[in-house]
Design an enzyme around this catalytic site. Structure first.
Site, PDB file in Angstrom:
ATOM      1  N   HIS A  95       0.068  -3.677  -5.197  1.00  0.00           N
ATOM      2  CA  HIS A  95      -0.341  -4.763  -6.072  1.00  0.00           C
ATOM      3  C   HIS A  95      -1.711  -4.488  -6.684  1.00  0.00           C
ATOM      4  O   HIS A  95      -2.523  -3.737  -6.137  1.00  0.00           O
ATOM      5  CB  HIS A  95      -0.368  -6.077  -5.296  1.00  0.00           C
ATOM      6  N   GLU A  97      -4.360  -6.334  -6.918  1.00  0.00           N
ATOM      7  CA  GLU A  97      -5.471  -6.731  -6.050  1.00  0.00           C
ATOM      8  C   GLU A  97      -5.694  -5.689  -4.958  1.00  0.00           C
ATOM      9  O   GLU A  97      -6.841  -5.337  -4.646  1.00  0.00           O
ATOM     10  CB  GLU A  97      -5.194  -8.110  -5.425  1.00  0.00           C
ATOM     11  N   CYS A 126      -1.673 -10.219  -0.443  1.00  0.00           N
ATOM     12  CA  CYS A 126      -2.949  -9.914  -1.100  1.00  0.00           C
ATOM     13  C   CYS A 126      -4.014 -10.936  -0.718  1.00  0.00           C
ATOM     14  O   CYS A 126      -5.186 -10.591  -0.564  1.00  0.00           O
ATOM     15  CB  CYS A 126      -2.773  -9.847  -2.612  1.00  0.00           C
TER      16      CYS A 126
END
Length: 190
Positions: A95, A97, A126
Site C-alpha cells: 500500500h 502508506e 496501514c
C-alpha cells in the site's frame, strides 16, 4: 508560479487562492499517485514533518516483480473472488502508506511526529503500521470504510488514536474515476 508570455514574466493570478498546507500536500500526493499501478484503488501518499516532505509512496507490487497491471497480483487480478477489504494476506501489493514508511526506513529517515497525506483513507493494516511508526495525524482525500460492520468499531478506535486526528482534505481530484475502483466500475457500466 511564473509563466513566460511575450518575453515578459507573469506571476500567478493574484486573485487565485493560495492553497493551504493540507491542500498543497494533497496535491503532491495526487502527483505521487500517478505512479500507482494497482488494478484496484490507486493511491499516493506522503509523510511530512514540520510541513516538509520526508517520504512518498504509491501502491503496487514489490520491487522487481511484475506490476499488478501486468498480472503480478493474484488477488488484484481476480477481484471477483475476494470481497472488498478482505484477503490482503494474499495480495502482494504494497500500500502507498506502507511504501512511504518503508522508503523512509530504507533511507534512514525518522517519521515519528509526522503527518501522512494519502489519497484514500488508510485501511486497517496501514492504520496499525502508521500508529506503530508514531505518525501523529492522517489527512486523506477519498473515504474508505472498513467493509465488515461487526469489526468496524475496532477500526474506528484505532483511527481515533492519532493525536492530530484523521481528517479529510477537500480538493478536486480530476482523476478520481481512474483512481477509485468503485467509480471506475460505475463509469464502465454506464
Amino acid at each position: 508560479m511564473t509563466e513566460q508570455k511575450s518575453g515578459a514574466v507573469q506571476m500567478r493570478d493574484p486573485g487565485a487562492a493560495r492553497p493551504d498546507v493540507d491542500q498543497y500536500m494533497m496535491g503532491i500526493a495526487l502527483a505521487v499517485r500517478s505512479r500507482a499501478n494497482c488494478v484496484g484503488n490507486r493511491v499516493g501518499a506522503l509523510i511530512a514533518i514540520d510541513r516538509r516532505i520526508v517520504s512518498t509512496g504509491y501502491n503496487g507490487t514489490p520491487y522487481d516483480m511484475p506490476n499488478c497491471d501486468e498480472g503480478g497480483c493474484e488477488r488484484c487480478n481476480n477481484r471477483e473472488r475476494y470481497a472488498s477489504g478482505t484477503s490482503y494476506d494474499l495480495c502482494i501489493c504494497v500500500h502507498a502508506e506502507q511504501n512511504a514508511l518503508l522508503a523512509a526506513a530504507r533511507f534512514g529517515i525518522a517519521c515519528e511526529g509526522g503527518i501522512i497525506y494519502t489519497t484514500m483513507r488508510p485501511c486497517f493494516g496501514c492504520t496499525k503500521e502508521l500508529l506503530q511508526a508514531k505518525i501523529t495525524g492522517v489527512r486523506y482525500l477519498h473515504e474508505w470504510v472498513y467493509p465488515d460492520e461487526e469489526v468496524r468499531a475496532q477500526y474506528d478506535r484505532l483511527q481515533a488514536r492519532f493525536a492530530d486526528g484523521v481528517k479529510p482534505v477537500r480538493i478536486v481530484d480530476p482523476d478520481a474515476t481512474w483512481a477509485i475502483s468503485s467509480l471506475r466500475k460505475k463509469a464502465e457500466s454506464s
